[in-house]
Design a protein around this motif. Structure first.
Motif, PDB file in Angstrom:
ATOM      1  N   THR A 199      -3.131  -2.141  -4.699  1.00  0.00           N
ATOM      2  CA  THR A 199      -1.671  -1.968  -4.889  1.00  0.00           C
ATOM      3  C   THR A 199      -0.839  -2.603  -3.745  1.00  0.00           C
ATOM      4  OG1 THR A 199      -0.085  -0.476  -5.579  1.00  0.00           O
ATOM      5  CG2 THR A 199      -1.335   0.398  -3.966  1.00  0.00           C
ATOM      6  N   ARG A 200       0.593  -2.549  -3.972  1.00  0.00           N
ATOM      7  CA  ARG A 200       1.459  -2.892  -3.012  1.00  0.00           C
ATOM      8  C   ARG A 200       2.176  -1.706  -2.391  1.00  0.00           C
ATOM      9  NH1 ARG A 200       1.639  -7.868  -0.882  1.00  0.00           N
ATOM     10  NH2 ARG A 200       3.818  -7.660  -0.714  1.00  0.00           N
ATOM     11  N   GLN A 204       2.741  -4.767   1.574  1.00  0.00           N
ATOM     12  CA  GLN A 204       1.526  -5.271   1.876  1.00  0.00           C
ATOM     13  C   GLN A 204       0.471  -5.161   0.783  1.00  0.00           C
ATOM     14  OE1 GLN A 204       1.222  -7.151   4.926  1.00  0.00           O
ATOM     15  NE2 GLN A 204       3.318  -6.431   4.955  1.00  0.00           N
ATOM     16  N   ASP A 205      -0.473  -5.970   0.428  1.00  0.00           N
ATOM     17  CA  ASP A 205      -1.586  -5.617  -0.719  1.00  0.00           C
ATOM     18  C   ASP A 205      -2.358  -4.583   0.055  1.00  0.00           C
ATOM     19  OD1 ASP A 205      -0.932  -7.369  -2.452  1.00  0.00           O
ATOM     20  OD2 ASP A 205      -1.808  -9.142  -1.314  1.00  0.00           O
TER      21      ASP A 205
END
Length: 286
Positions: A199-200, A204-205
């Motif tokens: 997820t974000r 950030q990923d």
């Protein structure tokens, strides 16, 4: 050495009143400001990733506010080895117990999710006496056997049942016919071998453990978010927020997205209270 350190330093210090421990906290903070800063590169790197639009001066200000709170967190954690139940509850109050009271009346168990925000050690000690359910806490055992024993005794002395990570499935089976609230920390960085959900988070990923959503669906548990707020030095409030009452019917990833978003909201509101010293983004999205 661990035994000597505990009985000569930690345990005696735990009998001090909080005002005296805060004097030590102030001294530790001063030492950090003078150059002996714990994981400074990690903290500044994490803050810069999470808030790329903030100028360096603001990042620096947040970092030092974090270290100010972090020193207090260490002092408060020492106090827990000798704290009374009454003092623990006075310092960490559940402000809306009716959320779990309603579930208890329906004989429903729950998963309580949250992050390493504010004082999670005080949460572990003070929460069980304030809720109708049996509180279960999933944790990673320490490698030092002596400190593992002492920390476990301290955390569980007012009712919390500690669950080692390797015994989670076994524990869910054991307690499936009991009224329980099981806590999940949702901001720990998974290992490569584990199933993760991407997820974000803070721009950030981010790889997130999928266990909370999986167990909620498997055991039909209600999912509740625990939001801790710092009222003043040494005093916190815990508020419950319902995320999902019917987990098996929720879309894949919806529960994980929701709880991650709630933690992100907290961090944006007061970033100095999150644990910035851990390397949150070790895994890179394929």
């Amino acid at each position: 050495m661990a035994r000597i350190f505990y009985y000569l330093i930690i345990k005696p210090l735990s009998f001090l009143p909080m005002w005296a421990l805060y004097v030590l906290s102030d001294l530790l903070y001063l030492i950090m400001r003078c150059g002996l800063t714990y994981r400074k590169k990690v903290v500044f790197s994490n803050l810069s990733l999470a808030f790329p639009d903030k100028p360096h001066e603001e990042i620096r200000a947040i970092a030092w506010k974090f270290y100010r709170h972090f020193c207090d967190l260490l002092a408060e954690s020492v106090r827990l080895f000798s704290i009374s139940k009454e003092e623990a509850i006075a310092r960490f109050k559940v402000v809306n117990p009716e959320v779990l009271d309603a579930l208890a009346l329906q004989s429903k168990s729950a998963l309580l999710v949250g992050g390493h925000y504010n004082n999670w050690e005080l949460f572990a000690v003070a929460t069980d006496p304030q809720i109708p359910h049996q509180l279960l806490g999933i944790y990673t055992p320490l490698t030092n056997a002596f400190f593992e024993k002492k920390f476990s005794e301290s955390r569980s002395k007012f009712g919390l049942v500690l669950v080692p990570k390797k015994k989670v499935k076994e524990t869910f089976e054991h307690y499936k016919n009991h009224l329980t609230v099981t806590t999940f920390a949702i901001d720990q960085s998974p290992r490569k071998s584990q199933k993760v959900y991407w997820t974000r988070f803070l721009g950030q990923d981010t790889a997130v453990h999928f266990g909370a959503e999986k167990y909620a669906k498997d055991y039909h548990y209600t999912v509740v978010y625990g939001s801790a707020r710092k009222v003043k030095r040494g005093h916190y409030e815990l508020r419950f927020e319902l995320i999902e009452a019917n987990a098996p019917e929720a879309h894949e990833g919806a529960i994980t997205e929701r709880m991650t978003h709630l933690l992100e909201q907290q961090i944006h509101e007061s970033p100095e209270y999150w644990l910035w010293t851990h390397k949150r983004w070790k895994l890179k999205k394929p």
